[in-house]
Design a protein around this motif. Sequence first.
Motif, PDB file in Angstrom:
ATOM      1  N   PRO A 247       0.829  -1.212   0.000  1.00 36.75           N
ATOM      2  CA  PRO A 247       0.000   0.000   0.000  1.00 36.75           C
ATOM      3  C   PRO A 247       0.855   1.251   0.000  1.00 36.75           C
ATOM      4  O   PRO A 247       1.973   1.253   0.522  1.00 36.75           O
ATOM      5  N   GLU A 248       0.290   2.302  -0.582  1.00 30.42           N
ATOM      6  CA  GLU A 248       0.928   3.621  -0.585  1.00 30.42           C
ATOM      7  C   GLU A 248       1.319   4.009   0.841  1.00 30.42           C
ATOM      8  O   GLU A 248       0.497   3.909   1.763  1.00 30.42           O
ATOM      9  N   GLY A 249       2.552   4.392   1.037  1.00 29.34           N
ATOM     10  CA  GLY A 249       2.973   4.905   2.344  1.00 29.34           C
ATOM     11  C   GLY A 249       3.199   3.844   3.399  1.00 29.34           C
ATOM     12  O   GLY A 249       3.381   4.174   4.571  1.00 29.34           O
ATOM     13  N   GLU A 250       3.185   2.582   3.003  1.00 25.61           N
ATOM     14  CA  GLU A 250       3.400   1.521   3.993  1.00 25.61           C
ATOM     15  C   GLU A 250       4.780   1.677   4.643  1.00 25.61           C
ATOM     16  O   GLU A 250       5.772   1.934   3.962  1.00 25.61           O
ATOM     17  N   ILE A 251       4.826   1.517   5.951  1.00 26.59           N
ATOM     18  CA  ILE A 251       6.095   1.674   6.672  1.00 26.59           C
ATOM     19  C   ILE A 251       6.831   0.333   6.643  1.00 26.59           C
ATOM     20  O   ILE A 251       6.308  -0.673   7.120  1.00 26.59           O
ATOM     21  N   PRO A 252       8.043   0.306   6.075  1.00 30.70           N
ATOM     22  CA  PRO A 252       8.754  -0.972   5.987  1.00 30.70           C
ATOM     23  C   PRO A 252       9.446  -1.342   7.290  1.00 30.70           C
ATOM     24  O   PRO A 252       9.869  -0.476   8.057  1.00 30.70           O
ATOM     25  N   SER A 253       9.560  -2.652   7.531  1.00 29.39           N
ATOM     26  CA  SER A 253      10.346  -3.138   8.673  1.00 29.39           C
ATOM     27  C   SER A 253      11.826  -3.111   8.270  1.00 29.39           C
ATOM     28  O   SER A 253      12.164  -2.860   7.115  1.00 29.39           O
ATOM     29  N   THR A 254      12.688  -3.403   9.226  1.00 29.09           N
ATOM     30  CA  THR A 254      14.133  -3.402   8.937  1.00 29.09           C
ATOM     31  C   THR A 254      14.448  -4.373   7.808  1.00 29.09           C
ATOM     32  O   THR A 254      15.131  -4.034   6.831  1.00 29.09           O
ATOM     33  N   ARG A 255      13.909  -5.594   7.913  1.00 26.30           N
ATOM     34  CA  ARG A 255      14.196  -6.592   6.879  1.00 26.30           C
ATOM     35  C   ARG A 255      13.594  -6.182   5.534  1.00 26.30           C
ATOM     36  O   ARG A 255      14.195  -6.360   4.481  1.00 26.30           O
ATOM     37  N   GLU A 256      12.412  -5.617   5.592  1.00 27.59           N
ATOM     38  CA  GLU A 256      11.729  -5.252   4.352  1.00 27.59           C
ATOM     39  C   GLU A 256      12.477  -4.171   3.574  1.00 27.59           C
ATOM     40  O   GLU A 256      12.456  -4.155   2.344  1.00 27.59           O
ATOM     41  N   LYS A 257      13.146  -3.277   4.311  1.00 23.27           N
ATOM     42  CA  LYS A 257      13.908  -2.223   3.619  1.00 23.27           C
ATOM     43  C   LYS A 257      14.933  -2.862   2.692  1.00 23.27           C
ATOM     44  O   LYS A 257      15.164  -2.406   1.577  1.00 23.27           O
ATOM     45  N   ARG A 258      15.539  -3.963   3.173  1.00 22.91           N
ATOM     46  CA  ARG A 258      16.519  -4.680   2.358  1.00 22.91           C
ATOM     47  C   ARG A 258      15.848  -5.249   1.115  1.00 22.91           C
ATOM     48  O   ARG A 258      16.350  -5.131   0.002  1.00 22.91           O
ATOM     49  N   TYR A 259      14.681  -5.852   1.304  1.00 23.86           N
ATOM     50  CA  TYR A 259      13.987  -6.487   0.185  1.00 23.86           C
ATOM     51  C   TYR A 259      13.490  -5.443  -0.826  1.00 23.86           C
ATOM     52  O   TYR A 259      13.453  -5.722  -2.029  1.00 23.86           O
ATOM     53  N   LEU A 260      13.098  -4.277  -0.320  1.00 23.33           N
ATOM     54  CA  LEU A 260      12.650  -3.232  -1.254  1.00 23.33           C
ATOM     55  C   LEU A 260      13.816  -2.795  -2.138  1.00 23.33           C
ATOM     56  O   LEU A 260      13.629  -2.456  -3.306  1.00 23.33           O
TER      57      LEU A 260
END
Length: 214
Positions: A174-187
């Motif tokens: 979703p627009e503006g979703e706040i990523p977790s620490t791990r997710e930042k890597r995946y993004l």
Amino acid sequence: MIFSAADDGALALDLLPDWRALLGERADRLELEIGSGHGGFALGFARAQPDRALVAIEQRRKFADELRDRAAQRGHANLVVITGDGRLLAPRLFRAGSLAAVHVHFPDPWWKRRHHRRRLVDDGMSQLLFGLLAPGGLCDFRTDVERYALEAVERLEAIGFENEAGPGGFSDRPEGEIPSTREKRYLATGHPVWRLRLRKPAAGAPAPRHTGAP
Ligand SMILES: C[S@@+](CC[C@H](N)C(=O)[O-])C[C@H]1O[C@@H](n2cnc3c(N)ncnc32)[C@H](O)[C@@H]1O
């Protein structure tokens, strides 16, 4: 207060704390994160949502202590970090039907079959999260493990959650979703993420779908 000191100096843990006394009006839309790890989501939430409050439960003391310190340094009065097992603590900290959202991001997959019972989103936890959420409340589950995602969507829909993406479906970011620490890597790398956004039905739960278990 979650912890209070008795006259003799002994610390007491208050069960079902008065979140409104601790957090003011922000407690009216209280959110819970279980397994906050290094705290990317919790800190992002605290900064982006100053009018809301998040309780983050993390079982690894080092991670929880570091996150608490960083929240204090940044002056985030809307983030409470608690060390311990979310499965044991959540039902002792929140009243049934009181949470606006529950976030579980990239829980440990526990690949071996004999370790599956350690998985965070098992039958018991799914029922617990459903019970803690207010009607219309959001269960925000993200994982990088497709098999975990498929099992979770089946289990969570079976106990009565409504899937924003339709039965068995996964949501786009979703627009503006706040990523977790791990997710930042995946993004950054493009590694696939399965996102489940499920709602507790607004007007009472529909009859659960039975999965064949007795
Ligand atoms: C793979 S890490 C993901 C961390 C974070 N959510 C992220 O996406 O970056 C899983 C985290 O969940 C924590 N955890 C696992 N089981 C837990 C439980 N029952 N209660 C609280 N934390 C738990 C682990 O200690 C670990 O920090």
